[in-house]
Scaffold this motif. Structure first.
Motif, PDB file in Angstrom:
ATOM      1  N   VAL A  62       0.854  -1.185   0.000  1.00  0.00           N
ATOM      2  CA  VAL A  62       0.000   0.000   0.000  1.00  0.00           C
ATOM      3  C   VAL A  62       0.893   1.239   0.000  1.00  0.00           C
ATOM      4  O   VAL A  62       2.097   1.145   0.238  1.00  0.00           O
ATOM      5  CB  VAL A  62      -0.951   0.043   1.222  1.00  0.00           C
ATOM      6  CG1 VAL A  62      -2.033  -1.004   1.110  1.00  0.00           C
ATOM      7  CG2 VAL A  62      -0.170  -0.119   2.513  1.00  0.00           C
ATOM      8  N   LEU A  63       0.277   2.388  -0.281  1.00  0.00           N
ATOM      9  CA  LEU A  63       1.031   3.640  -0.344  1.00  0.00           C
ATOM     10  C   LEU A  63       0.737   4.450   0.909  1.00  0.00           C
ATOM     11  O   LEU A  63      -0.409   4.800   1.157  1.00  0.00           O
ATOM     12  CB  LEU A  63       0.611   4.414  -1.596  1.00  0.00           C
ATOM     13  CG  LEU A  63       1.414   5.666  -1.947  1.00  0.00           C
ATOM     14  CD1 LEU A  63       2.875   5.341  -2.205  1.00  0.00           C
ATOM     15  CD2 LEU A  63       0.807   6.351  -3.157  1.00  0.00           C
ATOM     16  N   MET A  64       1.771   4.701   1.707  1.00  0.00           N
ATOM     17  CA  MET A  64       1.519   5.385   2.983  1.00  0.00           C
ATOM     18  C   MET A  64       2.562   6.433   3.298  1.00  0.00           C
ATOM     19  O   MET A  64       3.709   6.341   2.886  1.00  0.00           O
ATOM     20  CB  MET A  64       1.492   4.360   4.128  1.00  0.00           C
ATOM     21  CG  MET A  64       0.313   3.433   4.099  1.00  0.00           C
ATOM     22  SD  MET A  64       0.320   2.308   5.516  1.00  0.00           S
ATOM     23  CE  MET A  64      -0.877   3.084   6.580  1.00  0.00           C
ATOM     24  N   LYS A  65       2.131   7.395   4.090  1.00  0.00           N
ATOM     25  CA  LYS A  65       3.059   8.341   4.699  1.00  0.00           C
ATOM     26  C   LYS A  65       3.777   7.627   5.832  1.00  0.00           C
ATOM     27  O   LYS A  65       3.209   6.716   6.449  1.00  0.00           O
ATOM     28  CB  LYS A  65       2.269   9.502   5.307  1.00  0.00           C
ATOM     29  CG  LYS A  65       1.815  10.492   4.295  1.00  0.00           C
ATOM     30  CD  LYS A  65       1.128  11.664   4.963  1.00  0.00           C
ATOM     31  CE  LYS A  65       0.995  12.772   3.959  1.00  0.00           C
ATOM     32  NZ  LYS A  65       1.939  13.856   4.127  1.00  0.00           N
ATOM     33  N   GLU A  79       1.716   7.478   8.997  1.00  0.00           N
ATOM     34  CA  GLU A  79       0.612   6.512   8.943  1.00  0.00           C
ATOM     35  C   GLU A  79       1.139   5.084   9.066  1.00  0.00           C
ATOM     36  O   GLU A  79       0.528   4.246   9.751  1.00  0.00           O
ATOM     37  CB  GLU A  79      -0.130   6.630   7.607  1.00  0.00           C
ATOM     38  CG  GLU A  79      -0.777   7.975   7.363  1.00  0.00           C
ATOM     39  CD  GLU A  79      -1.279   8.121   5.936  1.00  0.00           C
ATOM     40  OE1 GLU A  79      -2.163   8.941   5.715  1.00  0.00           O
ATOM     41  OE2 GLU A  79      -0.775   7.409   5.034  1.00  0.00           O
ATOM     42  N   THR A  88       3.106  19.480  14.478  1.00  0.00           N
ATOM     43  CA  THR A  88       3.656  19.228  13.150  1.00  0.00           C
ATOM     44  C   THR A  88       5.136  18.874  13.320  1.00  0.00           C
ATOM     45  O   THR A  88       5.795  19.505  14.146  1.00  0.00           O
ATOM     46  CB  THR A  88       3.531  20.505  12.274  1.00  0.00           C
ATOM     47  OG1 THR A  88       2.177  20.908  12.283  1.00  0.00           O
ATOM     48  CG2 THR A  88       3.999  20.270  10.861  1.00  0.00           C
ATOM     49  N   PRO A  89       5.679  17.924  12.587  1.00  0.00           N
ATOM     50  CA  PRO A  89       5.123  17.176  11.459  1.00  0.00           C
ATOM     51  C   PRO A  89       4.773  15.722  11.777  1.00  0.00           C
ATOM     52  O   PRO A  89       5.109  14.827  11.030  1.00  0.00           O
ATOM     53  CB  PRO A  89       6.279  17.222  10.450  1.00  0.00           C
ATOM     54  CG  PRO A  89       7.528  17.236  11.315  1.00  0.00           C
ATOM     55  CD  PRO A  89       7.139  17.778  12.668  1.00  0.00           C
ATOM     56  N   GLU A 121      -0.315  13.333  11.859  1.00  0.00           N
ATOM     57  CA  GLU A 121      -1.010  12.232  11.162  1.00  0.00           C
ATOM     58  C   GLU A 121      -1.075  10.969  12.022  1.00  0.00           C
ATOM     59  O   GLU A 121      -1.963  10.146  11.835  1.00  0.00           O
ATOM     60  CB  GLU A 121      -0.322  11.884   9.842  1.00  0.00           C
ATOM     61  CG  GLU A 121      -0.428  12.937   8.766  1.00  0.00           C
ATOM     62  CD  GLU A 121       0.632  14.015   8.892  1.00  0.00           C
ATOM     63  OE1 GLU A 121       1.468  13.940   9.819  1.00  0.00           O
ATOM     64  OE2 GLU A 121       0.619  14.940   8.067  1.00  0.00           O
ATOM     65  N   GLU A 149      -4.082  11.396  14.131  1.00  0.00           N
ATOM     66  CA  GLU A 149      -5.205  11.380  13.190  1.00  0.00           C
ATOM     67  C   GLU A 149      -5.546   9.928  12.804  1.00  0.00           C
ATOM     68  O   GLU A 149      -6.713   9.520  12.817  1.00  0.00           O
ATOM     69  CB  GLU A 149      -4.768  12.159  11.942  1.00  0.00           C
ATOM     70  CG  GLU A 149      -5.786  12.260  10.854  1.00  0.00           C
ATOM     71  CD  GLU A 149      -6.464  13.616  10.839  1.00  0.00           C
ATOM     72  OE1 GLU A 149      -5.884  14.559  11.392  1.00  0.00           O
ATOM     73  OE2 GLU A 149      -7.564  13.697  10.280  1.00  0.00           O
ATOM     74  N   TYR A 150      -4.519   9.176  12.476  1.00  0.00           N
ATOM     75  CA  TYR A 150      -4.702   7.782  12.057  1.00  0.00           C
ATOM     76  C   TYR A 150      -5.217   6.934  13.222  1.00  0.00           C
ATOM     77  O   TYR A 150      -6.136   6.140  13.074  1.00  0.00           O
ATOM     78  CB  TYR A 150      -3.368   7.230  11.544  1.00  0.00           C
ATOM     79  CG  TYR A 150      -3.476   5.963  10.732  1.00  0.00           C
ATOM     80  CD1 TYR A 150      -3.664   6.018   9.358  1.00  0.00           C
ATOM     81  CD2 TYR A 150      -3.381   4.710  11.342  1.00  0.00           C
ATOM     82  CE1 TYR A 150      -3.758   4.866   8.603  1.00  0.00           C
ATOM     83  CE2 TYR A 150      -3.473   3.554  10.595  1.00  0.00           C
ATOM     84  CZ  TYR A 150      -3.664   3.632   9.219  1.00  0.00           C
ATOM     85  OH  TYR A 150      -3.759   2.476   8.485  1.00  0.00           O
ATOM     86  N   LYS A 204      -8.812   7.470  13.951  1.00  0.00           N
ATOM     87  CA  LYS A 204      -9.719   6.805  13.021  1.00  0.00           C
ATOM     88  C   LYS A 204      -9.771   5.307  13.261  1.00  0.00           C
ATOM     89  O   LYS A 204     -10.823   4.689  13.151  1.00  0.00           O
ATOM     90  CB  LYS A 204      -9.275   7.078  11.579  1.00  0.00           C
ATOM     91  CG  LYS A 204      -9.699   8.446  11.068  1.00  0.00           C
ATOM     92  CD  LYS A 204      -9.257   8.681   9.639  1.00  0.00           C
ATOM     93  CE  LYS A 204      -9.591  10.109   9.206  1.00  0.00           C
ATOM     94  NZ  LYS A 204      -8.591  10.706   8.351  1.00  0.00           N
ATOM     95  N   ARG A 205      -8.622   4.695  13.566  1.00  0.00           N
ATOM     96  CA  ARG A 205      -8.544   3.235  13.628  1.00  0.00           C
ATOM     97  C   ARG A 205      -8.870   2.646  15.003  1.00  0.00           C
ATOM     98  O   ARG A 205      -9.544   1.613  15.087  1.00  0.00           O
ATOM     99  CB  ARG A 205      -7.140   2.780  13.204  1.00  0.00           C
ATOM    100  CG  ARG A 205      -6.863   2.927  11.720  1.00  0.00           C
ATOM    101  CD  ARG A 205      -7.354   1.719  10.907  1.00  0.00           C
ATOM    102  NE  ARG A 205      -6.388   0.630  10.945  1.00  0.00           N
ATOM    103  CZ  ARG A 205      -6.658  -0.604  11.327  1.00  0.00           C
ATOM    104  NH1 ARG A 205      -7.860  -0.902  11.727  1.00  0.00           N
ATOM    105  NH2 ARG A 205      -5.737  -1.539  11.330  1.00  0.00           N
ATOM    106  N   GLN A 215       6.489  12.573   6.641  1.00  0.00           N
ATOM    107  CA  GLN A 215       5.564  13.160   5.672  1.00  0.00           C
ATOM    108  C   GLN A 215       5.581  12.510   4.301  1.00  0.00           C
ATOM    109  O   GLN A 215       4.596  12.557   3.581  1.00  0.00           O
ATOM    110  CB  GLN A 215       5.875  14.654   5.517  1.00  0.00           C
ATOM    111  CG  GLN A 215       5.554  15.476   6.749  1.00  0.00           C
ATOM    112  CD  GLN A 215       4.073  15.564   7.010  1.00  0.00           C
ATOM    113  OE1 GLN A 215       3.270  15.584   6.085  1.00  0.00           O
ATOM    114  NE2 GLN A 215       3.685  15.581   8.266  1.00  0.00           N
ATOM    115  N   MET A 270       5.624   9.803   1.153  1.00  0.00           N
ATOM    116  CA  MET A 270       4.857   8.579   0.909  1.00  0.00           C
ATOM    117  C   MET A 270       5.696   7.582   0.125  1.00  0.00           C
ATOM    118  O   MET A 270       6.378   7.955  -0.822  1.00  0.00           O
ATOM    119  CB  MET A 270       3.588   8.906   0.128  1.00  0.00           C
ATOM    120  CG  MET A 270       2.593   9.692   0.957  1.00  0.00           C
ATOM    121  SD  MET A 270       1.181  10.234  -0.010  1.00  0.00           S
ATOM    122  CE  MET A 270       0.321   8.708  -0.211  1.00  0.00           C
TER     123      MET A 270
END
Lengths: 353, 222
Positions: free
Chosen positions: A4-7, A10, A30-31, A34, A37-38, A41-42, A174, A176
């Motif tokens: 998969v394509l990830m930062k 993430e 920052t930075p 995410e 954030e991840y 969500k999970r 940051q 990917m």
């Protein structure tokens, strides 16, 4: 699972979940935001907890509490936020508690900037928190390795009962890249008979604490911990050697910087300059022996970092100053180009001819 | 023809989607293609979410091609405050084609919502960029859910789907073809037409049908 394509941020979060981490405590900066954030969500979907604390200090102390209860737990921040966590990290070391601390470095000192840096090298490897202590420090250089190091960090932390830090940088966090999560999710985690999970009236109570009333008791706890550090130094050193065997010039670099150096070394080789790389993956324990061995055949060393030369001293110590060690780096969030590094290699090449 | 499809878009073209789906890449390439077709073009960077990879990285490339760039003055600096320049409003009054590069997810869409009235008045096309290889939008249901959240936050309905399924340097003909069913399902379930599948110009394909060739303009950090 397919690629998969990830930062980077993430991928580390996902790898943590797959390593059995169900508790995340953090505070945005920052930075690396995410990550939170991840997790936000999970975690609710898998019965885990993602909690935005009121501050970095609160977050690391929640990590301390969760780790005391025996669960796999992590926090993440960026440079100034890690400084705030230092006290809690020291308390965790003193209490022999494992956890993952991710530092997605940005420029400093102070608030500095939000672009990539490696200026927390000393903090991570020498003094993250007061007292006699070490963290295991891992420095991945790709999104794939960041994911793999995350899984390794939880295993090492549990095995040695120490906090483990992943020292990344804004670029790794940051950017990917394709990544693959190998194997199945960990469901069986190591037993933690020391955890404060309730005696059930069947055993003596466990106490998690870093305060000692008697000096000799504190000393013996520190000595016991340093015996574990000896084992870690013996067994857990990790590094990558790239074209180093016949190299006259050894570049020593880690993290994102090593990717730039790899390009520069390729360019130097095309010009007939024998350059190679020794890349520490563990910044503590440090690959001293690999560097000492390289010093037997190489003429000079060049350290490249996104700081003012912090790792230079570790290279000098590892090779006992037997060869010249020079430094090239950029700061403030500026990334060196392969050409800039090639110029340094050329200069050294000219002088050792 | 893809060029006809792009030529048929309204003058305000909004590029939205999941964080990391490739919005900026699509926006920059669209601006370039539309300018090359002879139309006056402006690209406006409305991304208040990502401080690292932005349209500002391609300013030189776009301006050389004759695309006007509206970029927040603090883009790529250390001042990560979410503010947008007042000049953005110029795209709603001129005769240019305007490509709006919006920040990721519902957070980015909130910034877009400020311009809702002007956008609806001028007429627009809003593209939902999807990448099957991004884990949080890897199944059509999740991708549609993400688009629905964006719509809810900016109160502007999507008009097209863009299939930008890619694995960066590891993108192959197979990874592209494997994404066709994913894109079709999103279109079917959302009721939106597929504008194109975007593929980097260095990936060879058997057929160019429905393919929009793009340059990979993402900044390399190393």
């Amino acid at each position: 699972m397919a690629k998969v394509l990830m930062k980077g941020n993430e991928a580390i979060a996902e790898a943590a979940i797959r390593s059995g981490c169900r508790h995340y405590f953090g505070y945005p900066i920052t930075p690396q935001t995410e990550i939170a954030e991840y997790m936000a969500k999970r975690m609710p979907k898998i019965g885990g907890l993602c909690l935005q604390a009121e501050s970095e200090i609160a977050a690391i102390n929640m990590v301390l509490g969760a780790s005391s209860a025996g669960v796999r737990v992590m926090t993440s921040s960026s440079s100034p936020g890690i400084s705030l966590k230092s006290e809690g990290i020291s308390y965790m070391v003193g209490s022999d508690l494992p956890c993952l601390i991710l530092n997605v470095q940005r420029g400093g000192p102070g608030l500095g900037g939000i672009q990539p840096a490696q200026s927390d090298y000393y903090q991570a490897t020498k003094a993250n928190g007061h007292g006699d202590l070490h963290l295991i420090v891992l420095a991945p250089n790709s999104i794939q390795e960041a994911a793999d190091c995350t899984s390794l960090a939880f295993d090492l932390g549990d095995k040695y009962r120490v906090p483990v830090m992943i020292l990344a940088d804004g670029a790794l966090g940051q950017m990917m890249e394709p990544v693959e999560f190998s194997g199945n999710e960990k469901t069986e985690l190591p037993e933690k008979p020391w955890a404060t999970t309730g005696t059930g009236m069947k055993r003596k109570k466990n106490i998690i604490n870093s305060l000692y009333m008697q000096p000799d008791e504190l000393e013996s706890s520190i000595n016991e911990r340093f015996k574990r550090y000896d084992v870690i130094e013996k067994n857990e050193v990790r590094y990558e050697s790239y074209l180093a065997e016949d190299a006259d010039i050894i570049l020593v670099c880690y993290g994102i910087t090593s990717r730039i150096c790899k390009t520069a070394v390729g360019m130097a080789r095309k010009e007939g300059i024998k350059a190679g790389i020794i890349r520490p993956i563990t910044l503590w324990p440090y690959p001293k022996e690999a560097l000492a061995k390289a010093a037997e055949t190489a003429s000079e060393f060049l350290v490249v970092e996104l700081n003012k030369g912090q790792m230079t001293s570790d290279v000098k110590l590892a090779i006992e100053c037997s060869r010249p060690v020079s430094f090239y780096g950029r700061t403030g969030g500026v990334m060196p180009t392969p050409e800039e590094i090639l110029e340094q290699i050329r200069m050294i090449g000219g002088r050792i001819k | 023809m893809i060029s006809d499809k792009i030529g048929g878009l309204n003058k305000i073209i909004i590029v939205c989607g999941h964080y990391g789906s490739g919005k900026t890449n699509i926006a920059v390439n669209l601006a370039y293609a539309i300018r090359k077709s002879g139309k006056k073009t402006v690209l406006a960077d409305l991304d208040i979410v990502n401080p690292y990879f932005r349209a500002a990285d391609n300013r030189e490339f776009l301006e050389e091609a004759g695309v006007r760039c509206l970029i927040p003055m603090y883009a790529n600096s250390n001042v990560d405050i979410p503010c947008l320049p007042p000049e953005i409003y110029s795209v709603f009054s001129g005769d240019e084609y305007a490509i709006l590069d919006v920040g990721g997810d519902k957070e980015g869409a909130t910034a877009l919502g400020i311009y809702r009235e002007e956008i609806l008045r001028c007429g627009y096309s809003m593209l939902g960029v999807c990448n099957m290889y991004r884990p949080l939008t890897s199944i059509p249901e999740d991708a549609i859910d993400n688009l629905a959240q964006i719509e809810a936050h900016c109160s502007i309905p999507f008009t097209h789907i863009v299939n930008n399924s890619n694995l960066a340097d590891l993108t192959t003909e197979k990874t592209v073809y494997d994404s066709f069913e994913y894109a079709e399902t999103i279109c079917k379930k959302s009721g939106l037409p597929l504008l194109f599948t975007s593929v980097c110009d260095d990936v060879p394909l058997m057929s160019e049908e429905g393919i929009f060739r793009i340059k990979n303009i993402t900044k390399r950090l190393y």
